[in-house]
Design an enzyme around this catalytic site. Structure first.
Site, short mmCIF file in Angstrom:
data_model
loop_
_atom_site.label_atom_id
_atom_site.label_comp_id
_atom_site.label_asym_id
_atom_site.label_seq_id
_atom_site.Cartn_x
_atom_site.Cartn_y
_atom_site.Cartn_z
N ARG B 45 0.85 -1.19 0.00
CA ARG B 45 0.00 0.00 0.00
C ARG B 45 0.88 1.24 0.00
O ARG B 45 2.09 1.15 0.18
CB ARG B 45 -1.01 0.02 1.16
N GLY B 46 0.22 2.39 -0.22
CA GLY B 46 0.96 3.63 -0.42
C GLY B 46 1.07 3.85 -1.91
O GLY B 46 1.49 2.96 -2.65
N ASP B 234 -1.99 10.34 -2.19
CA ASP B 234 -2.35 9.30 -3.15
C ASP B 234 -2.64 9.88 -4.53
O ASP B 234 -2.46 9.21 -5.54
CB ASP B 234 -3.55 8.49 -2.64
N ASN B 244 -5.51 11.96 0.22
CA ASN B 244 -4.61 11.14 1.03
C ASN B 244 -5.47 10.33 2.00
O ASN B 244 -6.70 10.47 2.04
CB ASN B 244 -3.58 12.01 1.76
N LYS B 245 -4.84 9.49 2.78
CA LYS B 245 -5.52 8.62 3.74
C LYS B 245 -6.60 9.36 4.53
O LYS B 245 -6.37 10.49 4.97
CB LYS B 245 -4.48 8.03 4.69
#
Lengths: 342, 342
Positions: B45-46, B234, B244-245
């Site tokens: 992930r990432g 992201d 982003n998250k």
């Protein structure tokens, strides 16, 4: 829904909220140490419920010397009081309830019916708390509109009080008035009172609720889903600063950024006029394991942790305090004393 | 610290990050379906790491028809590409890396050394990502001062990239310059990348880190402990809006409220100029079980859940974008294209 606190035949039973929603188990509190332990490990939690439990705890502790009050000693009772007072530092209701019970004890010391009077006082604290919740519910419900999405943090419900709830009491009252309210419940890490208790309470009452992680509240506000935030309080001081479950302050900042009113629902027993501002409120720090995981599920890398149980929301971010005396608006330093006198 | 992605003898091994920090286990990706599964379940992930994994995944998928490229069919390769592209919608590096691999495939179609060229392109994407991280680290480190407390959300570290990291790369670079940096890691519910991965990475590098729950960040900022926030991205679009998250947007609002700079560290492969603003970024929603608990630990009451994996931070809240081309300041609609050209 099960009651958080049951007092029957001079015996105290506390619902073990650490096991909810999976199991409904009551702790039979035969000694005041069991009450202390239940408060410390959050089997009973929420400022008003802690106050009620501590009041009953003093009766339980007194009866450790028998039901004949003439055999009670002040030394023992002082130790019981000190033990109960030392359980948790932040919620002021604990000290308020013990103080009130102690006055009853002193006024009726030496009287034959001291046990009955003491038990009656604890029951009065319990019943008054429910009555206060219902009154504040009535005042607070007027602030909510039909169709509103309302965000709450932690659990300020029936489980956190004598019954009915503070923040959730306002929501219950609005629903009883026929308003359609959709609740968004922050899960409230680390101890997950939102996911476990608020979601459970509201589902039991058929009030629509959506569970989110704490980090999702901002997005929900940006989407326009949240018309009001309502939380409880563990201690509110003279200038209107509010101590409540960790995470509350962040929600208040988010509410301000999005132009959403931020309400705090609390009985006046939660107000501490002896402190001028929130910086003076002692904030409990708890064990790092609570942050490194949840119960036996320990997922984190082994690094240092910061784990304050509460935070302080400065009064500038508080749109109104909802109490059993009515809705208090700023300036709080003027209007809180006025409301308490009125 | 173990590498997130290993490519050896034309074989792909992905570190299963869902098992960190308890177990270090590699998934041997014998088929592209295994790569897809690893991306979907966040074993890898990432955004940058997903891009690298997908690039290798296309090579793995191609080799499903053997190592003799003359026997490869376009139909099969198109299916591999589509399968990989369908794994997750938000991180743009996935599509960027697949596009780049596809161009290599088309340019060299029919050539004898196509497999070597394709594998070399995936390795180049991988190595360039690390090089970009190091360059952005150098630019970003200048923004941090000796003694700073720095808050980060999720994991934008070596584990989220080809290696070194974006947000954590900036912190690593500052530390390599001799600056003392104390990192505060949001645990990042629901999947706890902060608690599991960021804490693990930083502890492995002896960089001081304190783990907090997401709801504690506001209090930490109010206490003055946080001098800067750095997160990854992201997908960042033309006007500077940053996906982003989930939870990042709330942190950005808190940073603004407390006058703390909010930085986003990202390789230019994460920038998507085809989208004008963040409203156009597709946001993945994931399973409710992720919010109701963590893995086998399911603690919540059985109520509906909202579980977006990402949020969008509007560009007004972003102090600067830290890229391998340099630090980009507002106005982003002018300065992002200028930096990408330069």
């Amino acid at each position: 829904m099960p009651d958080a606190i049951r007092w029957e035949n001079n015996q105290l039973h506390l619902l073990d909220q650490t096991l909810l929603p999976r199991e409904v188990v009551y702790v039979h509190c035969r000694t005041h140490e069991i009450v202390c332990d239940a408060i410390r490990r959050l089997a009973v939690r929420g400022a008003p419920a802690i106050g009620v439990a501590a009041a009953y705890g003093l009766v339980v502790g007194a009866m450790e010397q028998g039901t004949d009050a003439s055999r009670w000693t002040r030394e023992h009772l002082e130790r019981v009081r000190a033990d109960l007072a030392a359980t948790r530092p932040t919620a002021v209701n604990l000290f308020w309830a013990l103080e009130r019970m102690w006055k009853t004890l002193e006024w009726h010391w030496g009287e034959r019916d001291l046990l009955e009077r003491l038990a009656a006082e604890a029951c009065a604290i319990h019943e008054e708390d429910i009555a206060m919740n219902r009154r504040m519910g009535g005042f607070g419900a007027a602030l909510l509109n039909d169709g509103d999405g309302v965000l709450t943090h932690c659990n300020a419900g029936a489980l956190a009080t004598g019954g009915y709830g503070t923040a959730l009491g306002v929501i219950r009252a609005a629903v009883e008035q026929g308003k359609r309210i959709h609740v968004y419940a922050d899960e409230t890490r680390p101890l997950l009172q939102g996911a476990r208790l608020t979601a459970y309470e509201l589902a039991a009452d058929n009030i629509p609720v959506t569970l989110i992680c704490d980090g999702m509240a901002a997005s929900l506000m940006r989407r326009g889903e949240v018309k009001a935030v309502i939380v409880g309080s563990d201690r509110t001081v003279a200038n209107g600063d509010v101590a409540n479950k960790i995470g509350t302050y962040g929600v208040a900042v988010l509410a301000k950024h999005h132009g959403i009113p931020f309400y705090v629902a609390l009985p006046s027993s939660t107000i501490d006029l002896s402190l001028k501002n929130g910086d003076q409120i002692p904030i409990e720090e708890r064990r790092p394991e609570e942050v490194r995981g949840y119960k036996d599920c320990q997922w984190a890398a082994d690094v240092p942790v910061w784990n304050p149980a509460f935070d302080v929301t400065p009064h500038e971010l508080v749109s109104a305090l909802i109490t059993e005396k009515g809705v208090i608006r700023p300036p709080y330093d003027v209007n809180i004393p006025r409301a308490l006198r009125g």
